[in-house]
Design a protein around this motif. Structure first.
Motif, mmCIF file in Angstrom:
data_model
loop_
_atom_site.group_PDB
_atom_site.id
_atom_site.type_symbol
_atom_site.label_atom_id
_atom_site.label_comp_id
_atom_site.label_asym_id
_atom_site.label_seq_id
_atom_site.Cartn_x
_atom_site.Cartn_y
_atom_site.Cartn_z
ATOM 1 N N TYR A 42 90.504 -42.908 -5.794
ATOM 2 C CA TYR A 42 89.842 -42.094 -4.770
ATOM 3 C C TYR A 42 88.678 -42.874 -4.161
ATOM 4 O O TYR A 42 87.785 -43.363 -4.878
ATOM 5 C CB TYR A 42 89.311 -40.798 -5.377
ATOM 6 N N GLU A 64 98.100 -45.321 -5.985
ATOM 7 C CA GLU A 64 97.985 -44.822 -4.623
ATOM 8 C C GLU A 64 96.498 -44.695 -4.293
ATOM 9 O O GLU A 64 95.717 -44.250 -5.132
ATOM 10 C CB GLU A 64 98.661 -43.455 -4.515
ATOM 11 N N HIS A 118 96.648 -51.496 0.428
ATOM 12 C CA HIS A 118 97.489 -50.378 -0.004
ATOM 13 C C HIS A 118 98.790 -50.891 -0.628
ATOM 14 O O HIS A 118 99.281 -50.314 -1.619
ATOM 15 C CB HIS A 118 97.794 -49.453 1.180
ATOM 16 N N ARG A 159 95.958 -42.725 -9.267
ATOM 17 C CA ARG A 159 95.322 -42.632 -7.968
ATOM 18 C C ARG A 159 93.937 -43.273 -7.999
ATOM 19 O O ARG A 159 93.214 -43.159 -8.993
ATOM 20 C CB ARG A 159 95.161 -41.169 -7.539
ATOM 21 N N HIS A 171 91.262 -32.512 -7.982
ATOM 22 C CA HIS A 171 92.167 -33.218 -7.080
ATOM 23 C C HIS A 171 93.547 -33.448 -7.677
ATOM 24 O O HIS A 171 94.496 -33.748 -6.948
ATOM 25 C CB HIS A 171 91.562 -34.557 -6.661
ATOM 26 N N ARG A 177 93.604 -42.928 -2.119
ATOM 27 C CA ARG A 177 93.348 -41.729 -1.329
ATOM 28 C C ARG A 177 91.876 -41.685 -0.914
ATOM 29 O O ARG A 177 90.994 -42.029 -1.709
ATOM 30 C CB ARG A 177 93.697 -40.471 -2.116
ATOM 31 N N THR A 178 91.638 -41.268 0.299
ATOM 32 C CA THR A 178 90.280 -41.097 0.806
ATOM 33 C C THR A 178 89.953 -39.614 0.857
ATOM 34 O O THR A 178 90.700 -38.835 1.459
ATOM 35 C CB THR A 178 90.140 -41.707 2.213
ATOM 36 N N VAL A 179 88.845 -39.221 0.234
ATOM 37 C CA VAL A 179 88.455 -37.804 0.173
ATOM 38 C C VAL A 179 86.961 -37.695 0.449
ATOM 39 O O VAL A 179 86.214 -38.662 0.261
ATOM 40 C CB VAL A 179 88.786 -37.195 -1.214
ATOM 41 N N ASP A 192 94.613 -33.561 -0.269
ATOM 42 C CA ASP A 192 94.217 -34.960 -0.152
ATOM 43 C C ASP A 192 95.077 -35.648 0.890
ATOM 44 O O ASP A 192 96.253 -35.301 1.071
ATOM 45 C CB ASP A 192 94.400 -35.682 -1.492
ATOM 46 N N HIS A 193 94.507 -36.605 1.559
ATOM 47 C CA HIS A 193 95.304 -37.359 2.518
ATOM 48 C C HIS A 193 95.229 -38.834 2.202
ATOM 49 O O HIS A 193 94.223 -39.324 1.738
ATOM 50 C CB HIS A 193 94.832 -37.129 3.961
ATOM 51 N N VAL A 194 96.322 -39.488 2.405
ATOM 52 C CA VAL A 194 96.407 -40.918 2.104
ATOM 53 C C VAL A 194 95.616 -41.702 3.150
ATOM 54 O O VAL A 194 95.731 -41.440 4.348
ATOM 55 C CB VAL A 194 97.865 -41.384 2.104
#
Length: 507
Positions: A238, A215, A206, A236, A497, A217-219, A503-505
Protein backbone atom coordinates in the motif's frame (compact mmCIF):
# COMPACT_ATOMS: atom_id res chain seq x y z
CA UNK A 1 12.93 -16.45 -4.55
CA UNK A 2 13.89 -14.80 -1.26
CA UNK A 3 17.34 -13.30 -1.00
CA UNK A 4 19.67 -16.01 0.33
CA UNK A 5 21.70 -13.65 2.50
CA UNK A 6 19.19 -11.70 4.60
CA UNK A 7 21.88 -9.63 6.28
CA UNK A 8 24.20 -8.26 3.65
CA UNK A 9 25.37 -5.72 6.22
CA UNK A 10 25.63 -7.99 9.31
CA UNK A 11 25.84 -6.06 12.54
CA UNK A 12 29.09 -6.82 14.33
CA UNK A 13 30.62 -5.50 17.55
CA UNK A 14 33.16 -2.75 17.02
CA UNK A 15 35.98 -4.98 18.30
CA UNK A 16 35.62 -7.17 15.22
CA UNK A 17 36.18 -4.19 12.96
CA UNK A 18 39.50 -3.24 14.47
CA UNK A 19 41.69 -6.15 13.40
CA UNK A 20 42.61 -4.41 10.15
CA UNK A 21 45.70 -5.63 8.41
CA UNK A 22 47.67 -6.52 11.51
CA UNK A 23 46.92 -10.22 11.61
CA UNK A 24 50.66 -10.99 11.61
CA UNK A 25 51.59 -8.26 14.05
CA UNK A 26 53.09 -8.74 17.47
CA UNK A 27 50.09 -8.26 19.61
CA UNK A 28 47.57 -10.27 17.61
CA UNK A 29 45.02 -7.84 19.00
CA UNK A 30 47.07 -6.67 22.05
CA UNK A 31 47.15 -2.97 22.68
CA UNK A 32 50.33 -1.48 21.12
CA UNK A 33 50.38 1.34 23.69
CA UNK A 34 50.48 -1.13 26.59
CA UNK A 35 53.09 -3.26 24.82
CA UNK A 36 55.22 -0.18 24.24
CA UNK A 37 55.03 0.86 27.90
CA UNK A 38 56.15 -2.63 29.00
CA UNK A 39 59.13 -2.43 26.62
CA UNK A 40 60.07 0.96 28.04
CA UNK A 41 59.68 -0.29 31.65
CA UNK A 42 61.99 -3.28 31.14
CA UNK A 43 64.52 -1.19 29.17
CA UNK A 44 64.81 1.36 31.94
CA UNK A 45 65.00 -1.36 34.58
CA UNK A 46 68.01 -2.77 32.70
CA UNK A 47 69.59 0.68 32.68
CA UNK A 48 69.59 0.86 28.88
CA UNK A 49 69.08 3.98 26.83
CA UNK A 50 66.90 4.00 23.76
CA UNK A 51 70.02 3.95 21.59
CA UNK A 52 71.50 1.03 23.55
CA UNK A 53 68.48 -1.21 23.02
CA UNK A 54 68.03 -0.12 19.42
CA UNK A 55 71.61 -1.22 18.67
CA UNK A 56 71.05 -4.62 20.30
CA UNK A 57 67.99 -5.36 18.17
CA UNK A 58 69.17 -3.76 14.92
CA UNK A 59 66.53 -1.05 14.91
CA UNK A 60 66.89 2.69 14.52
CA UNK A 61 66.31 4.75 17.63
CA UNK A 62 63.33 6.42 15.99
CA UNK A 63 61.73 3.07 15.12
CA UNK A 64 62.13 1.81 18.68
CA UNK A 65 60.73 5.09 20.01
CA UNK A 66 57.61 4.62 17.85
CA UNK A 67 57.13 1.13 19.32
CA UNK A 68 57.57 2.36 22.89
CA UNK A 69 55.09 5.18 22.31
CA UNK A 70 52.52 2.78 20.86
CA UNK A 71 52.57 4.46 17.46
CA UNK A 72 53.93 1.39 15.65
CA UNK A 73 52.79 -2.18 16.22
CA UNK A 74 55.87 -4.40 16.29
CA UNK A 75 55.80 -7.82 14.64
CA UNK A 76 56.30 -11.01 16.63
CA UNK A 77 59.86 -11.46 15.40
CA UNK A 78 60.86 -7.94 16.44
CA UNK A 79 59.31 -8.32 19.89
CA UNK A 80 61.13 -11.63 20.27
CA UNK A 81 64.46 -9.89 19.65
CA UNK A 82 63.56 -7.09 22.09
CA UNK A 83 62.58 -9.63 24.76
CA UNK A 84 65.89 -11.51 24.39
CA UNK A 85 67.86 -8.27 24.59
CA UNK A 86 66.00 -7.34 27.79
CA UNK A 87 66.30 -10.81 29.33
CA UNK A 88 62.53 -11.39 29.61
CA UNK A 89 60.02 -13.76 28.07
CA UNK A 90 58.05 -12.36 25.07
CA UNK A 91 54.84 -13.03 27.01
CA UNK A 92 55.89 -10.40 29.56
CA UNK A 93 55.79 -7.80 26.81
CA UNK A 94 52.55 -9.04 25.27
CA UNK A 95 50.26 -9.53 28.23
CA UNK A 96 49.45 -8.35 31.71
CA UNK A 97 48.65 -4.92 33.00
CA UNK A 98 50.93 -1.87 32.90
CA UNK A 99 54.01 -2.57 35.04
CA UNK A 100 53.67 0.54 37.23
CA UNK A 101 51.03 3.06 38.29
CA UNK A 102 52.80 5.65 36.16
CA UNK A 103 52.66 3.37 33.12
CA UNK A 104 48.98 2.77 33.70
CA UNK A 105 48.31 6.51 33.70
CA UNK A 106 50.40 7.01 30.57
CA UNK A 107 48.46 4.28 28.74
CA UNK A 108 45.10 5.73 29.77
CA UNK A 109 46.12 9.24 28.70
CA UNK A 110 47.49 8.01 25.38
CA UNK A 111 44.22 6.19 24.67
CA UNK A 112 42.30 9.31 25.66
CA UNK A 113 44.16 11.51 23.19
CA UNK A 114 43.60 9.00 20.38
CA UNK A 115 39.90 8.52 21.14
CA UNK A 116 37.29 9.68 18.59
CA UNK A 117 35.94 13.07 19.56
CA UNK A 118 38.86 14.01 21.89
CA UNK A 119 39.57 17.23 20.01
CA UNK A 120 35.96 18.35 20.33
CA UNK A 121 36.27 18.41 24.14
CA UNK A 122 38.58 21.42 23.97
CA UNK A 123 41.26 19.68 26.09
CA UNK A 124 44.72 20.49 24.72
CA UNK A 125 46.97 17.60 23.72
CA UNK A 126 49.75 17.05 26.28
CA UNK A 127 52.91 15.10 25.54
CA UNK A 128 53.79 12.80 28.42
CA UNK A 129 57.47 13.17 29.18
CA UNK A 130 59.65 12.48 32.18
CA UNK A 131 59.14 16.06 33.34
CA UNK A 132 55.37 15.68 33.79
CA UNK A 133 54.71 14.92 37.49
CA UNK A 134 52.61 11.88 38.38
CA UNK A 135 49.96 13.98 40.13
CA UNK A 136 49.57 16.23 37.07
CA UNK A 137 49.19 13.22 34.81
CA UNK A 138 46.65 11.69 37.17
CA UNK A 139 44.69 14.96 37.15
CA UNK A 140 44.64 15.01 33.34
CA UNK A 141 43.39 11.43 33.14
CA UNK A 142 40.79 12.05 35.84
CA UNK A 143 39.56 15.21 34.11
CA UNK A 144 39.15 13.47 30.77
CA UNK A 145 37.40 10.40 32.17
CA UNK A 146 35.02 12.55 34.21
CA UNK A 147 34.09 14.68 31.19
CA UNK A 148 33.53 11.61 28.98
CA UNK A 149 31.59 9.91 31.76
CA UNK A 150 29.24 12.88 31.98
CA UNK A 151 28.81 12.85 28.19
CA UNK A 152 27.98 9.15 28.21
CA UNK A 153 25.57 9.62 31.08
CA UNK A 154 23.71 12.30 29.13
CA UNK A 155 23.67 10.00 26.10
CA UNK A 156 22.65 6.86 28.01
CA UNK A 157 19.26 6.50 26.33
CA UNK A 158 20.39 6.81 22.69
CA UNK A 159 23.76 5.13 23.21
CA UNK A 160 22.94 1.87 21.49
CA UNK A 161 21.33 3.53 18.49
CA UNK A 162 24.31 5.83 17.99
CA UNK A 163 26.80 2.96 18.29
CA UNK A 164 24.72 0.95 15.82
CA UNK A 165 24.91 3.83 13.33
CA UNK A 166 28.69 4.12 13.78
CA UNK A 167 29.29 0.39 13.35
CA UNK A 168 27.02 0.14 10.31
CA UNK A 169 28.89 3.02 8.72
CA UNK A 170 32.17 1.15 9.35
CA UNK A 171 30.79 -1.92 7.57
CA UNK A 172 29.75 0.20 4.61
CA UNK A 173 33.22 1.73 4.46
CA UNK A 174 34.78 -1.72 4.64
CA UNK A 175 32.80 -2.73 1.53
CA UNK A 176 33.41 0.62 -0.23
CA UNK A 177 29.60 0.97 -0.10
CA UNK A 178 29.23 -1.58 -2.90
CA UNK A 179 27.18 -4.76 -2.39
CA UNK A 180 27.30 -7.08 -5.41
CA UNK A 181 24.58 -9.46 -4.17
CA UNK A 182 22.02 -6.66 -4.04
CA UNK A 183 23.24 -5.39 -7.42
CA UNK A 184 22.75 -8.87 -8.89
CA UNK A 185 19.24 -9.25 -7.48
CA UNK A 186 18.19 -5.83 -8.76
CA UNK A 187 19.67 -6.52 -12.21
CA UNK A 188 17.85 -9.86 -12.39
CA UNK A 189 14.49 -8.20 -11.75
CA UNK A 190 15.12 -5.37 -14.23
CA UNK A 191 15.93 -7.96 -16.91
CA UNK A 192 12.92 -10.10 -15.95
CA UNK A 193 10.46 -7.29 -16.71
CA UNK A 194 12.12 -6.38 -19.99
CA UNK A 195 13.45 -2.95 -19.05
CA UNK A 196 16.53 -2.15 -21.12
CA UNK A 197 17.12 1.59 -21.17
CA UNK A 198 16.05 4.98 -19.84
CA UNK A 199 14.28 5.78 -16.56
CA UNK A 200 12.44 2.93 -14.88
CA UNK A 201 8.73 3.74 -15.20
CA UNK A 202 5.97 3.19 -12.67
CA UNK A 203 4.60 0.47 -14.92
CA UNK A 204 7.98 -1.30 -14.82
CA UNK A 205 7.87 -1.16 -11.02
CA UNK A 206 4.38 -2.70 -11.11
CA UNK A 207 5.71 -5.47 -13.35
CA UNK A 208 8.51 -6.11 -10.86
CA UNK A 209 5.94 -6.33 -8.06
CA UNK A 210 3.85 -8.80 -10.04
CA UNK A 211 6.98 -10.80 -10.89
CA UNK A 212 7.62 -11.40 -7.18
CA UNK A 213 3.94 -12.07 -6.51
CA UNK A 214 2.75 -8.72 -5.15
CA UNK A 215 0.30 -6.01 -6.13
CA UNK A 216 0.84 -2.29 -5.55
CA UNK A 217 -2.18 -0.28 -4.41
CA UNK A 218 -2.49 3.44 -3.77
CA UNK A 219 -4.89 4.46 -0.98
CA UNK A 220 -5.55 7.72 0.89
CA UNK A 221 -5.38 6.38 4.44
CA UNK A 222 -1.92 4.83 4.82
CA UNK A 223 -0.99 5.42 8.50
CA UNK A 224 0.93 8.65 8.92
CA UNK A 225 3.65 6.90 10.94
CA UNK A 226 4.59 4.86 7.84
CA UNK A 227 5.73 5.46 4.27
CA UNK A 228 4.24 2.20 3.00
CA UNK A 229 2.53 -0.86 4.46
CA UNK A 230 3.03 -4.39 3.12
CA UNK A 231 0.33 -7.02 3.66
CA UNK A 232 2.27 -10.28 3.41
CA UNK A 233 -0.88 -12.39 3.73
CA UNK A 234 -2.67 -10.84 0.75
CA UNK A 235 0.57 -9.93 -1.08
CA UNK A 236 -0.14 -6.22 -1.35
CA UNK A 237 2.00 -3.09 -0.98
CA UNK A 238 0.00 0.00 0.00
CA UNK A 239 1.31 3.42 -1.06
CA UNK A 240 -0.15 6.73 0.17
CA UNK A 241 -1.99 8.86 -2.36
CA UNK A 242 -0.91 11.99 -0.49
CA UNK A 243 2.45 11.94 -2.28
CA UNK A 244 5.65 13.46 -0.91
CA UNK A 245 8.05 10.71 -1.99
CA UNK A 246 8.84 9.16 -5.36
CA UNK A 247 6.24 6.35 -5.48
CA UNK A 248 8.61 4.17 -7.51
CA UNK A 249 11.29 4.36 -4.83
CA UNK A 250 8.79 3.86 -2.00
CA UNK A 251 7.31 0.78 -3.68
CA UNK A 252 10.74 -0.70 -4.44
CA UNK A 253 11.90 -0.15 -0.87
CA UNK A 254 8.84 -2.01 0.40
CA UNK A 255 9.44 -4.82 -2.09
CA UNK A 256 13.09 -4.87 -1.09
CA UNK A 257 12.21 -6.42 2.27
CA UNK A 258 10.60 -9.32 0.41
CA UNK A 259 13.19 -9.67 -2.35
CA UNK A 260 16.09 -9.60 0.13
CA UNK A 261 14.44 -12.08 2.48
CA UNK A 262 14.26 -9.81 5.51
CA UNK A 263 12.67 -10.90 8.77
CA UNK A 264 11.28 -8.54 11.43
CA UNK A 265 14.34 -6.76 12.92
CA UNK A 266 15.56 -8.16 16.23
CA UNK A 267 17.09 -4.87 17.32
CA UNK A 268 17.81 -1.35 16.18
CA UNK A 269 21.06 -2.41 14.54
CA UNK A 270 19.28 -4.87 12.28
CA UNK A 271 16.58 -2.29 11.54
CA UNK A 272 19.28 0.13 10.34
CA UNK A 273 21.01 -2.55 8.25
CA UNK A 274 17.72 -3.47 6.57
CA UNK A 275 16.96 0.16 5.84
CA UNK A 276 20.33 0.59 4.13
CA UNK A 277 19.73 -2.58 2.10
CA UNK A 278 16.26 -1.61 0.83
CA UNK A 279 17.44 1.89 -0.07
CA UNK A 280 20.34 0.34 -1.96
CA UNK A 281 18.02 -2.12 -3.71
CA UNK A 282 15.60 0.59 -4.81
CA UNK A 283 18.41 2.77 -6.17
CA UNK A 284 19.97 -0.22 -7.96
CA UNK A 285 16.66 -0.84 -9.77
CA UNK A 286 16.02 2.82 -10.61
CA UNK A 287 19.61 3.43 -11.74
CA UNK A 288 20.74 0.03 -13.07
CA UNK A 289 24.43 -0.79 -12.79
CA UNK A 290 24.59 -2.24 -16.31
CA UNK A 291 23.55 1.03 -17.94
CA UNK A 292 24.93 3.67 -15.61
CA UNK A 293 28.47 2.32 -15.21
CA UNK A 294 29.38 2.73 -18.91
CA UNK A 295 27.99 6.26 -18.76
CA UNK A 296 30.06 7.06 -15.67
CA UNK A 297 33.17 5.55 -17.24
CA UNK A 298 32.69 7.68 -20.37
CA UNK A 299 32.21 10.75 -18.17
CA UNK A 300 35.44 9.89 -16.35
CA UNK A 301 37.32 9.63 -19.64
CA UNK A 302 35.93 13.04 -20.57
CA UNK A 303 36.66 14.37 -17.06
CA UNK A 304 33.02 15.39 -16.75
CA UNK A 305 31.43 13.33 -13.95
CA UNK A 306 28.37 15.06 -12.48
CA UNK A 307 25.80 13.75 -10.01
CA UNK A 308 23.09 15.88 -11.60
CA UNK A 309 23.50 13.97 -14.86
CA UNK A 310 22.39 10.78 -13.08
CA UNK A 311 19.47 12.65 -11.56
CA UNK A 312 18.31 13.94 -14.92
CA UNK A 313 18.97 10.81 -16.99
CA UNK A 314 17.14 8.43 -14.64
CA UNK A 315 14.42 10.69 -13.28
CA UNK A 316 15.41 10.26 -9.62
CA UNK A 317 16.02 12.69 -6.79
CA UNK A 318 19.41 14.31 -6.36
CA UNK A 319 19.83 12.34 -3.13
CA UNK A 320 19.19 9.00 -4.87
CA UNK A 321 21.63 9.98 -7.63
CA UNK A 322 24.25 10.91 -5.02
CA UNK A 323 23.78 7.60 -3.20
CA UNK A 324 24.07 5.68 -6.45
CA UNK A 325 27.24 7.51 -7.42
CA UNK A 326 28.77 6.63 -4.03
CA UNK A 327 27.75 2.96 -4.50
CA UNK A 328 29.63 2.71 -7.78
CA UNK A 329 32.43 5.29 -7.59
CA UNK A 330 35.05 3.18 -5.82
CA UNK A 331 34.19 -0.20 -7.36
CA UNK A 332 34.00 0.95 -10.98
CA UNK A 333 35.79 4.32 -11.17
CA UNK A 334 38.50 3.96 -8.54
CA UNK A 335 37.31 7.12 -6.79
CA UNK A 336 37.21 7.62 -3.02
CA UNK A 337 34.20 9.67 -1.96
CA UNK A 338 32.11 11.04 0.88
CA UNK A 339 28.41 11.85 1.16
CA UNK A 340 26.30 13.92 3.57
CA UNK A 341 22.67 14.83 4.03
CA UNK A 342 22.55 17.90 6.23
CA UNK A 343 19.85 20.20 7.58
CA UNK A 344 20.02 23.97 7.25
CA UNK A 345 21.36 24.27 10.80
CA UNK A 346 24.26 21.97 9.93
CA UNK A 347 23.05 18.78 11.63
CA UNK A 348 24.12 15.56 9.90
CA UNK A 349 21.30 13.14 9.16
CA UNK A 350 23.19 10.70 6.92
CA UNK A 351 26.84 10.36 6.05
CA UNK A 352 29.34 7.99 4.44
CA UNK A 353 33.03 8.23 3.61
CA UNK A 354 35.95 6.16 2.44
CA UNK A 355 38.16 9.08 1.37
CA UNK A 356 39.60 10.05 4.75
CA UNK A 357 37.46 13.13 5.35
CA UNK A 358 36.92 13.71 9.08
CA UNK A 359 33.28 14.11 9.98
CA UNK A 360 32.38 15.83 13.25
CA UNK A 361 31.65 13.28 15.95
CA UNK A 362 31.04 12.93 19.66
CA UNK A 363 33.15 11.02 22.18
CA UNK A 364 31.44 7.72 21.23
CA UNK A 365 32.40 8.08 17.55
CA UNK A 366 28.82 8.79 16.42
CA UNK A 367 28.25 11.50 13.81
CA UNK A 368 24.45 11.50 13.42
CA UNK A 369 23.21 14.65 15.12
CA UNK A 370 26.65 16.30 15.02
CA UNK A 371 26.99 19.71 13.39
CA UNK A 372 29.26 20.29 10.40
CA UNK A 373 31.60 23.23 10.04
CA UNK A 374 30.11 26.48 8.73
CA UNK A 375 32.77 26.52 6.02
CA UNK A 376 31.87 23.14 4.54
CA UNK A 377 30.07 22.97 1.21
CA UNK A 378 27.14 21.20 2.89
CA UNK A 379 26.31 24.41 4.79
CA UNK A 380 27.55 27.11 2.43
CA UNK A 381 25.16 25.80 -0.25
CA UNK A 382 22.17 27.07 1.77
CA UNK A 383 23.21 30.57 0.74
CA UNK A 384 22.58 29.67 -2.90
CA UNK A 385 19.26 29.44 -4.75
CA UNK A 386 17.30 26.27 -4.00
CA UNK A 387 18.18 23.51 -6.48
CA UNK A 388 21.34 25.22 -7.78
CA UNK A 389 24.39 22.96 -8.01
CA UNK A 390 27.24 24.46 -5.98
CA UNK A 391 30.93 23.45 -6.06
CA UNK A 392 33.61 24.32 -3.51
CA UNK A 393 37.11 23.41 -2.34
CA UNK A 394 37.57 23.15 1.42
CA UNK A 395 41.00 23.08 3.08
CA UNK A 396 40.96 20.91 6.21
CA UNK A 397 43.49 19.47 8.63
CA UNK A 398 43.44 16.25 6.60
CA UNK A 399 43.88 17.85 3.21
CA UNK A 400 41.77 19.61 0.62
CA UNK A 401 38.43 18.23 -0.54
CA UNK A 402 36.26 19.26 -3.47
CA UNK A 403 32.51 18.95 -2.99
CA UNK A 404 29.37 19.42 -5.04
CA UNK A 405 26.06 20.05 -3.30
CA UNK A 406 22.40 20.90 -3.84
CA UNK A 407 19.92 22.25 -1.27
CA UNK A 408 16.35 21.06 -1.71
CA UNK A 409 13.10 21.77 0.15
CA UNK A 410 11.38 18.91 2.03
CA UNK A 411 8.38 18.61 4.32
CA UNK A 412 10.82 18.77 7.24
CA UNK A 413 12.57 21.90 5.92
CA UNK A 414 15.47 22.40 3.53
CA UNK A 415 18.26 19.81 3.38
CA UNK A 416 21.49 19.73 1.46
CA UNK A 417 22.97 16.67 -0.22
CA UNK A 418 26.70 16.87 -0.85
CA UNK A 419 29.23 14.56 -2.47
CA UNK A 420 32.97 15.10 -2.31
CA UNK A 421 36.33 13.69 -3.37
CA UNK A 422 39.92 14.35 -2.28
CA UNK A 423 41.82 17.03 -4.19
CA UNK A 424 43.94 14.50 -6.10
CA UNK A 425 40.79 13.01 -7.69
CA UNK A 426 38.96 16.19 -8.60
CA UNK A 427 40.33 16.14 -12.16
CA UNK A 428 37.53 13.75 -13.14
CA UNK A 429 34.68 15.96 -11.88
CA UNK A 430 32.61 18.65 -13.54
CA UNK A 431 32.85 21.86 -11.53
CA UNK A 432 36.52 21.42 -10.62
CA UNK A 433 37.23 24.87 -12.08
CA UNK A 434 35.27 26.60 -9.32
CA UNK A 435 37.01 29.46 -7.55
CA UNK A 436 35.00 28.95 -4.39
CA UNK A 437 37.39 27.95 -1.60
CA UNK A 438 37.13 27.99 2.19
CA UNK A 439 39.18 26.87 5.17
CA UNK A 440 37.83 24.66 7.95
CA UNK A 441 39.64 24.39 11.28
CA UNK A 442 37.07 22.00 12.81
CA UNK A 443 37.04 20.00 15.06
CA UNK A 444 38.98 22.78 16.81
CA UNK A 445 36.22 24.57 18.77
CA UNK A 446 37.86 27.87 17.85
CA UNK A 447 36.90 27.39 14.19
CA UNK A 448 33.17 27.98 14.37
CA UNK A 449 31.58 26.32 17.42
CA UNK A 450 33.04 28.54 20.15
CA UNK A 451 31.65 32.12 20.07
CA UNK A 452 34.17 34.96 19.77
CA UNK A 453 35.52 35.82 23.21
CA UNK A 454 34.24 39.41 23.18
CA UNK A 455 30.74 38.33 22.19
CA UNK A 456 30.72 35.54 24.78
CA UNK A 457 31.76 37.96 27.54
CA UNK A 458 29.14 40.52 26.59
CA UNK A 459 26.30 38.00 26.81
CA UNK A 460 27.62 35.66 29.49
CA UNK A 461 24.66 34.28 31.44
CA UNK A 462 22.12 36.46 29.61
CA UNK A 463 20.81 34.01 27.00
CA UNK A 464 18.87 30.75 27.38
CA UNK A 465 18.07 29.14 24.02
CA UNK A 466 15.54 26.33 23.69
CA UNK A 467 17.20 23.67 21.54
CA UNK A 468 15.38 21.88 18.76
CA UNK A 469 15.65 18.15 19.49
CA UNK A 470 16.54 15.86 16.60
CA UNK A 471 14.98 12.98 18.51
CA UNK A 472 14.61 10.65 15.53
CA UNK A 473 18.40 10.51 15.27
CA UNK A 474 18.77 9.45 18.88
CA UNK A 475 15.87 7.13 19.61
CA UNK A 476 16.61 3.55 20.63
CA UNK A 477 14.41 0.61 19.73
CA UNK A 478 10.96 1.46 21.19
CA UNK A 479 8.33 -1.10 22.20
CA UNK A 480 7.11 -3.07 19.19
CA UNK A 481 8.99 -4.39 16.19
CA UNK A 482 9.45 -1.35 13.99
CA UNK A 483 10.83 1.95 15.40
CA UNK A 484 8.44 4.88 15.35
CA UNK A 485 5.48 2.91 13.95
CA UNK A 486 2.04 2.85 15.58
CA UNK A 487 1.40 -0.91 15.47
CA UNK A 488 -2.28 -0.67 16.36
CA UNK A 489 -2.94 1.87 13.62
CA UNK A 490 -1.11 -0.28 11.05
CA UNK A 491 -2.95 -3.50 11.94
CA UNK A 492 -6.34 -1.78 11.83
CA UNK A 493 -5.43 -0.34 8.43
CA UNK A 494 -4.41 -3.71 6.97
CA UNK A 495 -7.45 -5.47 8.41
CA UNK A 496 -9.75 -2.82 6.97
CA UNK A 497 -8.25 -3.03 3.49
CA UNK A 498 -8.00 -6.80 3.39
CA UNK A 499 -11.74 -7.08 2.71
CA UNK A 500 -12.35 -3.69 1.09
CA UNK A 501 -13.48 -3.53 -2.51
CA UNK A 502 -12.76 0.18 -2.81
CA UNK A 503 -9.00 0.04 -3.23
CA UNK A 504 -7.76 0.96 -6.65
CA UNK A 505 -4.65 -0.23 -8.37
CA UNK A 506 -2.06 2.54 -8.83
CA UNK A 507 -1.38 3.70 -12.33
Amino acid sequence: MPFSHPRVLPFRPAARLEGGEHGSSAAGGSDPVSVGRRVRHHRRRQGLTLADLATKVSLSGSALSLIENGRREARVSVLGEIARALGVEPAELLSGGPPTRRSSLEVRWEHAQRAPGFETLGIPAVRVGAGLPDDALEALVGLYETVVGLQQQRAATPEFARLANAELRALMREADNYFPEIEARAAELVRAVGHTRGPVTREAVHRIARHVGFEIRTVPDVPTSTRTVTDLSNRRVYLPSRGGHDPRAAALQALGHVVLGHRPPRDYAEFLAQRVEINYFAAAVLVPESSVVPELQRARQERDIAVEDLRDAYGVSYETAAHRFCNLATEHLGLRVHFMRTSRDGVIYKAYENDGVRFPMDASGAIEGARVCRSWTARVVFGRPVGEVYHQYTDTGRGTYWCTAVAEPTSAGPFSVSVGVPFDQVRWMRGRDTRERRVSGCPDPGCCTRPPAELARAWDGQVWPSARAHSHLLAVMPPGVFPGVDDTEVLRFVAGHATSADDHVAQ
